[in-house]
Scaffold this motif. Sequence first.
Motif, PDB file in Angstrom:
ATOM      1  N   VAL A  49       5.840 -18.355   5.719  1.00 14.89           N
ATOM      2  CA  VAL A  49       7.328 -18.418   4.991  1.00 14.89           C
ATOM      3  C   VAL A  49       7.354 -17.173   3.917  1.00 14.89           C
ATOM      4  CG1 VAL A  49       8.877 -19.783   3.812  1.00 14.89           C
ATOM      5  CG2 VAL A  49       8.222 -20.678   5.902  1.00 14.89           C
ATOM      6  N   ARG A  50       6.102 -17.704   3.089  1.00 13.07           N
ATOM      7  CA  ARG A  50       6.098 -16.748   1.941  1.00 13.07           C
ATOM      8  C   ARG A  50       6.000 -15.220   2.284  1.00 13.07           C
ATOM      9  NH1 ARG A  50       0.828 -16.108  -2.082  1.00 13.07           N
ATOM     10  NH2 ARG A  50       0.112 -15.179  -0.300  1.00 13.07           N
ATOM     11  N   GLY A  51       5.033 -14.836   3.679  1.00  8.68           N
ATOM     12  CA  GLY A  51       5.003 -14.037   4.051  1.00  8.68           C
ATOM     13  C   GLY A  51       6.431 -13.067   4.239  1.00  8.68           C
ATOM     14  N   ALA A  52       7.201 -13.827   4.912  1.00  8.54           N
ATOM     15  CA  ALA A  52       8.382 -13.284   5.551  1.00  8.54           C
ATOM     16  C   ALA A  52       9.501 -13.083   4.149  1.00  8.54           C
ATOM     17  CB  ALA A  52       9.173 -14.216   6.592  1.00  8.54           C
ATOM     18  N   ARG A  53       9.260 -14.142   3.458  1.00  7.84           N
ATOM     19  CA  ARG A  53      10.312 -13.810   2.187  1.00  7.84           C
ATOM     20  C   ARG A  53       9.891 -12.574   1.341  1.00  7.84           C
ATOM     21  NH1 ARG A  53      13.737 -18.128   1.509  1.00  7.84           N
ATOM     22  NH2 ARG A  53      13.779 -18.115  -0.807  1.00  7.84           N
ATOM     23  N   LEU A  54       8.586 -12.494   1.207  1.00  8.83           N
ATOM     24  CA  LEU A  54       8.158 -11.320   0.602  1.00  8.83           C
ATOM     25  C   LEU A  54       8.638  -9.825   1.425  1.00  8.83           C
ATOM     26  CD1 LEU A  54       4.598 -12.056  -0.642  1.00  8.83           C
ATOM     27  CD2 LEU A  54       6.363 -11.739  -2.075  1.00  8.83           C
ATOM     28  N   CYS A  55       8.672  -9.927   2.697  1.00  9.80           N
ATOM     29  CA  CYS A  55       9.037  -8.787   3.545  1.00  9.80           C
ATOM     30  C   CYS A  55      10.233  -8.401   3.374  1.00  9.80           C
ATOM     31  CB  CYS A  55       8.522  -9.032   4.989  1.00  9.80           C
ATOM     32  SG  CYS A  55       6.832  -8.845   5.467  1.00  9.80           S
ATOM     33  N   ALA A  56      11.310  -9.443   3.068  1.00 10.28           N
ATOM     34  CA  ALA A  56      12.473  -9.053   2.791  1.00 10.28           C
ATOM     35  C   ALA A  56      12.840  -8.368   1.500  1.00 10.28           C
ATOM     36  CB  ALA A  56      13.436 -10.465   2.683  1.00 10.28           C
ATOM     37  N   CYS A  57      11.777  -8.884   0.575  1.00 18.77           N
ATOM     38  CA  CYS A  57      12.042  -8.017  -0.866  1.00 18.77           C
ATOM     39  C   CYS A  57      12.086  -6.598  -0.766  1.00 18.77           C
ATOM     40  CB  CYS A  57      10.884  -8.517  -1.868  1.00 18.77           C
ATOM     41  SG  CYS A  57      11.214 -10.378  -2.382  1.00 18.77           S
ATOM     42  N   GLY A  58      11.155  -6.204   0.085  1.00 19.69           N
ATOM     43  CA  GLY A  58      10.884  -4.501   0.258  1.00 19.69           C
ATOM     44  C   GLY A  58      12.271  -3.959   0.800  1.00 19.69           C
ATOM     45  N   VAL A  59      12.493  -4.429   1.796  1.00 21.80           N
ATOM     46  CA  VAL A  59      13.704  -3.833   2.490  1.00 21.80           C
ATOM     47  C   VAL A  59      15.143  -4.224   1.809  1.00 21.80           C
ATOM     48  CG1 VAL A  59      15.254  -3.746   4.677  1.00 21.80           C
ATOM     49  CG2 VAL A  59      12.741  -4.215   4.697  1.00 21.80           C
ATOM     50  N   ALA A  60      15.052  -5.180   1.033  1.00 17.93           N
ATOM     51  CA  ALA A  60      16.162  -5.290   0.245  1.00 17.93           C
ATOM     52  C   ALA A  60      16.341  -4.470  -0.784  1.00 17.93           C
ATOM     53  CB  ALA A  60      16.221  -6.956  -0.406  1.00 17.93           C
ATOM     54  N   ALA A  61      15.184  -4.177  -1.329  1.00 16.85           N
ATOM     55  CA  ALA A  61      15.331  -3.159  -2.695  1.00 16.85           C
ATOM     56  C   ALA A  61      15.496  -1.836  -2.139  1.00 16.85           C
ATOM     57  CB  ALA A  61      13.553  -3.116  -3.296  1.00 16.85           C
ATOM     58  N   ILE A  62      15.332  -1.251  -0.953  1.00 14.98           N
ATOM     59  CA  ILE A  62      15.445  -0.084  -0.446  1.00 14.98           C
ATOM     60  C   ILE A  62      17.073  -0.027  -0.224  1.00 14.98           C
ATOM     61  CG2 ILE A  62      15.347   1.595   1.822  1.00 14.98           C
ATOM     62  CD1 ILE A  62      12.418   0.506   2.224  1.00 14.98           C
ATOM     63  N   CYS A  63      17.499  -1.176   0.319  1.00 14.70           N
ATOM     64  CA  CYS A  63      18.900  -1.079   0.768  1.00 14.70           C
ATOM     65  C   CYS A  63      19.722  -0.840  -0.509  1.00 14.70           C
ATOM     66  CB  CYS A  63      19.299  -2.290   1.448  1.00 14.70           C
ATOM     67  SG  CYS A  63      18.425  -2.296   3.073  1.00 14.70           S
ATOM     68  N   GLN A  64      19.360  -1.733  -1.596  1.00 19.23           N
ATOM     69  CA  GLN A  64      20.259  -1.882  -2.708  1.00 19.23           C
ATOM     70  C   GLN A  64      20.036  -0.325  -3.485  1.00 19.23           C
ATOM     71  OE1 GLN A  64      18.701  -5.099  -5.134  1.00 19.23           O
ATOM     72  NE2 GLN A  64      20.613  -6.400  -4.289  1.00 19.23           N
ATOM     73  N   ASN A  65      18.965   0.101  -3.586  1.00 15.06           N
ATOM     74  CA  ASN A  65      18.746   1.310  -4.035  1.00 15.06           C
ATOM     75  C   ASN A  65      19.603   2.584  -3.598  1.00 15.06           C
ATOM     76  OD1 ASN A  65      17.049   0.648  -6.242  1.00 15.06           O
ATOM     77  ND2 ASN A  65      15.021   1.677  -5.279  1.00 15.06           N
TER      78      ASN A  65
END
Length: 507
Positions: free
Chosen positions: A419-435
């Motif tokens: 779960v920690r891994g999957a939640r971290l993986c979301a952070c990278g993609v979310a940051a790209i999408c927001q930027n």
Amino acid sequence: MTDTADQPTGEPLAHSRQQRLGLSPMPSLPPDLEQELDRLDQEFWLPTSKLEQIVHRFRSELNQGLAAHAQNIAMHQTWVHSLPSGNERGTYLTLDLGGTNLRVSHVTLHGDNKPRQSRTELKQTQYRIPSTLKTGTAPQLWDFIATKLAAFIRETGLGNYFSPARPIPLGFTFSYPCTQARLDHAELQTWTKGFDIAGVEGTDVAASLRAAISTRRLPVDLVCVVNDTVGALVASAYSDPETVVGAVFGTGCNAAYMAGLDRIGKMSRGEREAARKRGPKMAVNCEYGAFDNAHAVLPRTALDREIDARSPRPGEQAFEKMAAGLYLGELFRLVLLDLARRGRVFSRGSAGAESLDLDATKLTTPYALDTALLSALETDTRSDLAASTALLHSTLALPSPPTHAEAALARAIAVLISVRGARLCACGVAAICQNEGIERGHVAADGSVANKQPGFRGRWGAAMGEILGWEEEASPIRLVAAEDGSGVGCAIVAAMEVERRAREGAE
Ligand code: GLC
């Protein structure tokens, strides 16, 4: 203790845990094990506020990589100027140097006169990479690759159709951080994912491969070097126009997307002018496994620090070492080893911890446990945990089967880590999408974690929703299974390059 203490909730942990982690109903554990689980839960759980903090810094590191060279997140220019039209055609060879296998593929692209599902054909052979090669020397690496390429050409009879004077175009999927001055040039910056081959860092892998090809007079012409994330982006866009990001959640983790040239501030004027003639965008290989190498926001546990310290490149790939497949099994091993050393699990009788000869088990062997073990434990939802018990007994080489409580604890730990891994993986993609102002579309994801870990997609989607503020069911940015990036995607990039050369040569 974690590096940055930010603890979850005021609720009693055991009550909230089941819901938060989507754990199937669990028997209550003996108090000492319950206490250990509470502690691990506190260390591994990332509440929404922590995700937001991580994304905030992620966005700024991504921007720094676009603005200047030699930043922590590299944001490599790839010279892939557009996504495919879907009508690229022809026949190509590709090589993919993965963590376990070298894959050689013969790819035929049919273009859009065929339905989406049958636009590509692939004949592939996998050659197992000897483990000694991963820490060997550069000549051994290039010799291995060229020998297998030659064998493939011989076995498929391609040598009857192509010659060094009339070669077949070759694409090379090389998924390590490289600076690229052109599409057919790639200078390795640093090995990742446990590779440590002497004499390759700082050199152009395309030139080395070309030299090995020419020594053997192989009938191939290397036209492109492609990262697996760029391959996933391109292969998926070939049949799915909604593709916005190519991501790999596997042995390593990373993503690529098409950035507007105006966003890539670090390009020289000459590069920008050359690129502009070929399109308004360029694929950027983020190499975000290196996120937060400064350890400012990632809540590393003592065991994360241990994995880093014992890796071939301590201090590098901080994010990847917490989220990618190569490290999840290792983390699980270290958690169990710590519990066993303290006599909390697997020891029997009055002698406590001393009754277990740890060295006779797999618990003391680095990287002995595969991420697949975590997935298998998670899939065991039967209340007797018979499958988990048998699996832990055999995989860990324990002298006797674990008790029901030990199996339940191990299973819960596997879930915490995943779960920690999957939640971290979301952070990278979310940051790209927001930027990049990406508000909808498909994230084409490849890799063993994305494809094989039960619950990854749901956990990733839930975390994306928490960060970006939507309900999960309504998520406008969705994870989809990527098409074969390292084979088909790489061949499509080769096809676009061959077309471009023909077009520009004719101009
Ligand atoms: C590592 C590599 C990167 C690759 C990723 C997924 O992070 O450095 O190039 O894309 O693993 O394989």
